[in-house]
Design a protein around this motif. Structure first.
Motif, PDB file in Angstrom:
ATOM      1  N   THR A  71       0.833  -1.205   0.000  1.00  0.00           N
ATOM      2  CA  THR A  71       0.000   0.000   0.000  1.00  0.00           C
ATOM      3  C   THR A  71       0.865   1.252   0.000  1.00  0.00           C
ATOM      4  O   THR A  71       0.419   2.300  -0.459  1.00  0.00           O
ATOM      5  CB  THR A  71      -0.949   0.003   1.215  1.00  0.00           C
ATOM      6  OG1 THR A  71      -0.198  -0.199   2.396  1.00  0.00           O
ATOM      7  CG2 THR A  71      -2.003  -1.074   1.079  1.00  0.00           C
ATOM      8  N   ARG A  72       2.098   1.141   0.459  1.00  0.00           N
ATOM      9  CA  ARG A  72       3.024   2.275   0.412  1.00  0.00           C
ATOM     10  C   ARG A  72       3.280   2.677  -1.043  1.00  0.00           C
ATOM     11  O   ARG A  72       3.317   3.863  -1.380  1.00  0.00           O
ATOM     12  CB  ARG A  72       4.346   1.912   1.111  1.00  0.00           C
ATOM     13  CG  ARG A  72       5.374   3.044   1.099  1.00  0.00           C
ATOM     14  CD  ARG A  72       6.753   2.579   1.545  1.00  0.00           C
ATOM     15  NE  ARG A  72       7.285   1.486   0.742  1.00  0.00           N
ATOM     16  CZ  ARG A  72       7.830   1.629  -0.479  1.00  0.00           C
ATOM     17  NH1 ARG A  72       7.866   2.810  -1.053  1.00  0.00           N
ATOM     18  NH2 ARG A  72       8.302   0.604  -1.117  1.00  0.00           N
ATOM     19  N   GLN A  73       3.430   1.696  -1.927  1.00  0.00           N
ATOM     20  CA  GLN A  73       3.617   1.995  -3.349  1.00  0.00           C
ATOM     21  C   GLN A  73       2.394   2.703  -3.918  1.00  0.00           C
ATOM     22  O   GLN A  73       2.528   3.635  -4.715  1.00  0.00           O
ATOM     23  CB  GLN A  73       3.870   0.706  -4.133  1.00  0.00           C
ATOM     24  CG  GLN A  73       5.223   0.104  -3.934  1.00  0.00           C
ATOM     25  CD  GLN A  73       5.383  -1.177  -4.727  1.00  0.00           C
ATOM     26  OE1 GLN A  73       4.405  -1.814  -5.118  1.00  0.00           O
ATOM     27  NE2 GLN A  73       6.627  -1.561  -4.950  1.00  0.00           N
ATOM     28  N   ILE A  74       1.224   2.270  -3.522  1.00  0.00           N
ATOM     29  CA  ILE A  74      -0.016   2.892  -4.013  1.00  0.00           C
ATOM     30  C   ILE A  74      -0.108   4.336  -3.541  1.00  0.00           C
ATOM     31  O   ILE A  74      -0.410   5.240  -4.323  1.00  0.00           O
ATOM     32  CB  ILE A  74      -1.245   2.085  -3.553  1.00  0.00           C
ATOM     33  CG1 ILE A  74      -1.213   0.695  -4.171  1.00  0.00           C
ATOM     34  CG2 ILE A  74      -2.534   2.804  -3.915  1.00  0.00           C
ATOM     35  CD1 ILE A  74      -2.259  -0.244  -3.624  1.00  0.00           C
ATOM     36  N   GLU A  75       0.173   4.566  -2.268  1.00  0.00           N
ATOM     37  CA  GLU A  75       0.124   5.932  -1.724  1.00  0.00           C
ATOM     38  C   GLU A  75       1.148   6.824  -2.404  1.00  0.00           C
ATOM     39  O   GLU A  75       0.866   7.985  -2.729  1.00  0.00           O
ATOM     40  CB  GLU A  75       0.346   5.889  -0.216  1.00  0.00           C
ATOM     41  CG  GLU A  75      -0.806   5.238   0.536  1.00  0.00           C
ATOM     42  CD  GLU A  75      -0.449   4.868   1.966  1.00  0.00           C
ATOM     43  OE1 GLU A  75       0.724   5.060   2.373  1.00  0.00           O
ATOM     44  OE2 GLU A  75      -1.338   4.370   2.674  1.00  0.00           O
ATOM     45  N   LYS A  76       2.339   6.287  -2.648  1.00  0.00           N
ATOM     46  CA  LYS A  76       3.388   7.036  -3.338  1.00  0.00           C
ATOM     47  C   LYS A  76       2.950   7.362  -4.780  1.00  0.00           C
ATOM     48  O   LYS A  76       3.162   8.473  -5.269  1.00  0.00           O
ATOM     49  CB  LYS A  76       4.667   6.190  -3.342  1.00  0.00           C
ATOM     50  CG  LYS A  76       5.893   6.879  -3.834  1.00  0.00           C
ATOM     51  CD  LYS A  76       7.086   5.937  -3.633  1.00  0.00           C
ATOM     52  CE  LYS A  76       8.190   6.245  -4.600  1.00  0.00           C
ATOM     53  NZ  LYS A  76       9.278   5.285  -4.560  1.00  0.00           N
TER      54      LYS A  76
END
Length: 179
Positions: A71-76
């Protein structure tokens, strides 16, 4: 029996579609679990939070055609697309050719480019050949099941895989021999 096979093929097709879209089956298994067992979520809050993150990740990958692993990749990606004023429809339309970790399109490998180039050349060659055959007055016919295919026009007939040519004047010549 055919209805059972078609039903199984439909289920396998749906299963495969969701698997290849999201690259996992967590969401499908979650739905099946809640359908047959009836409980949604987990009673442990940390497991439930992890499960919701995993569900969000699968849903994002399936809808937007990405291969995000966290989800960190999605938020980024969301911050990047807002900052760059990037249309997410365009980035999702290139499917697997966008690196969500580096936030840039992937460069194809040399062999992939050559394969694509070869396919395009082959397709254009075939299209040109079929177009050239289509605008001529030739026809490819088979007279009987055991006869060879003939390439015919107004003046001659030629078996497709032979050097023999039969001209219009040969049909009226009694001395004509096919040897």
């Amino acid at each position: 029996m055919i209805k059972v096979i078609l039903s199984l093929l439909t289920l396998i097709s749906i299963w495969s579609y969701f698997y290849f879209k999201s690259k996992s089956l967590f969401s499908i298994l979650d739905k099946l679990w809640s359908l047959f067992v009836g409980s949604k979520g987990f009673s442990n809050e940390s497991i439930n939070a992890f499960h919701k993150d995993r569900h969000d990740l699968d849903k994002f990958n399936a809808i937007y055609n990405f291969k995000a692993t966290s989800t960190r990749q999605i938020e980024k990606f969301i911050l990047w697309s807002k900052r760059e004023k990037c249309d997410t429809r365009k980035t999702s339309s290139i499917k697997g050719w966008f690196d969500i970790e580096k936030l840039e399109p992937l460069k194809p490998l040399i062999w992939e480019s050559w394969i694509l180039f070869s396919i395009v050349v082959l397709f254009l060659s075939a299209t040109t050949a079929f177009s050239a055959w289509g605008i001529t007055s030739n026809a490819i016919v088979k007279l009987k099941g055991s006869d060879p295919w003939f390439l015919m026009d107004h003046n001659r007939a030629k078996p497709v895989f032979s050097k023999l040519i039969i001209r219009r004047v040969d049909c009226h010549d009694d001395t004509f021999s096919r040897e």
